[in-house]
Design an enzyme around this catalytic site. Structure first.
Site: not given
Length: 327
Positions: A113, A254, A284
């Site tokens: 990520c 993020h 996500n």
């Protein structure tokens, strides 16, 4: 001194939407539980014919079109992903071919990520060195292919998408990427990852039966680590840029979990209203999340010349980082 500034942004999300109501038909969960714990209402899932490179190339085209830059004028392509089309060649090779960026060298970055932050920092260094004039950084994932759709703890979280940032060389002082900080703690590899399908545990019937090729996560540990490390690294990055939290106009984060973002913002000392939120619509999307969020804020006209933008991301590894840009 040469700086790297954002010339253009782009993003792409698959057409198929999987809502929380859809998930209620698959696993024992409900909309209220998902929204209260994650902030997610729906996520995108790639079509059967779509690979990660397809999503990445679509986002890359958007960024090039936004900047008015031709593919032949791109010197470097970095694709940040953990869900590439194949183990080899790199996803970036496929993307370079799809874009027709014949003069660009291309490679992948696998930092989960935090990948796009790593890619942004690498591209910035190449531009500052004078080796590259234009660098296309793309975060792209098809995490739906690696989700266990019977596990309600993880299947509600992840989605597919891609985002792109085109960086270019500039002599304008005080603009662009001002500072970036990257971190890794390999002692935490066990709290989030995909632990089957690699050289340690190659594909096998046993591996497939145990779903070792699917995302595994210890959610509470990830939450504790993220809420502690994100504000810490962003604070360090602001200090390196000669700025404080009071100077921040926007936060591009993020989109892992809304509660994580809220806690990180509070600990950083920046009002939550300064953070662009889209986790409710995408979930996500790992390395794609940060560039998608920047693209949305950019196209909405929220980013003005001179604005200070703080960026933050954390992912498996554990890998995390922060960056500060002046728009």
């Amino acid at each position: 001194m040469t700086n790297s500034i954002v010339l253009g942004t782009g993003s792409y999300a698959p057409q198929r939407i999987v809502s929380n109501a859809d998930l209620e038909k698959i696993v024992r969960t409900n909309n209220e539980w998902i929204v209260s714990r994650t902030g997610i209402k729906e996520r995108r899932v790639a079509a059967d014919h779509e690979a990660t490179s397809d999503l990445a190339a679509a986002a890359g085209r958007e960024a090039l079109q936004f900047a008015g830059v031709k593919p032949d004028d791109v010197d470097m392509i970095i694709v940040c992903t953990v869900t590439g089309d194949t183990p080899t060649p790199s996803c970036a090779s496929f993307v370079q071919a799809q874009l027709g960026a014949r003069n660009a060298f291309a490679f992948d970055v696998g930092a989960a990520c935090a990948g796009s932050l790593y890619g942004l920092s690498i591209a910035d260094q190449f531009i500052r060195s004078g080796k590259v004039k234009r660098a296309l950084v793309i975060g792209a994932e098809t995490l739906s292919r690696f989700v266990d759709w019977t596990n309600r703890e993880t299947c509600v979280l992840f989605g597919d998408a891609a985002g792109a940032i085109l960086l270019g060389a500039s002599e304008e002082e005080g603009r662009g990427v001002l500072a970036a900080s990257l971190r890794t703690d390999g002692s935490m590899t066990g709290i989030l990852g995909i632990y089957g399908g690699g050289s340690r545990r190659p594909p096998s019937a046993e591996m497939l039966e145990e779903k070792a090729g699917k995302i595994k996560m210890r959610g509470r540990e990830v939450y504790k680590v993220a809420t502690r490390l994100l504000p810490e690294v962003v604070g360090e990055t602001l200090e390196a840029a000669g700025l404080t939290a009071a100077d921040v106009d926007h936060v591009i984060a993020h989109q892992a979990n809304k509660r994580i973002i809220e806690s990180a913002m509070q600990n950083l000392g920046v009002p939550f209203e300064k953070c662009w939120i889209n986790i409710d619509r995408y979930g996500n999307t790992s390395s794609a999340s940060m560039p998608i969020t920047l693209d949305e804020a950019n196209r909405a006209g929220k980013l003005k010349k001179g604005d200070v933008i703080a960026m933050m991301a954390i992912g498996a590894g554990m890998t995390w980082g922060g960056a500060v840009l002046r728009w």
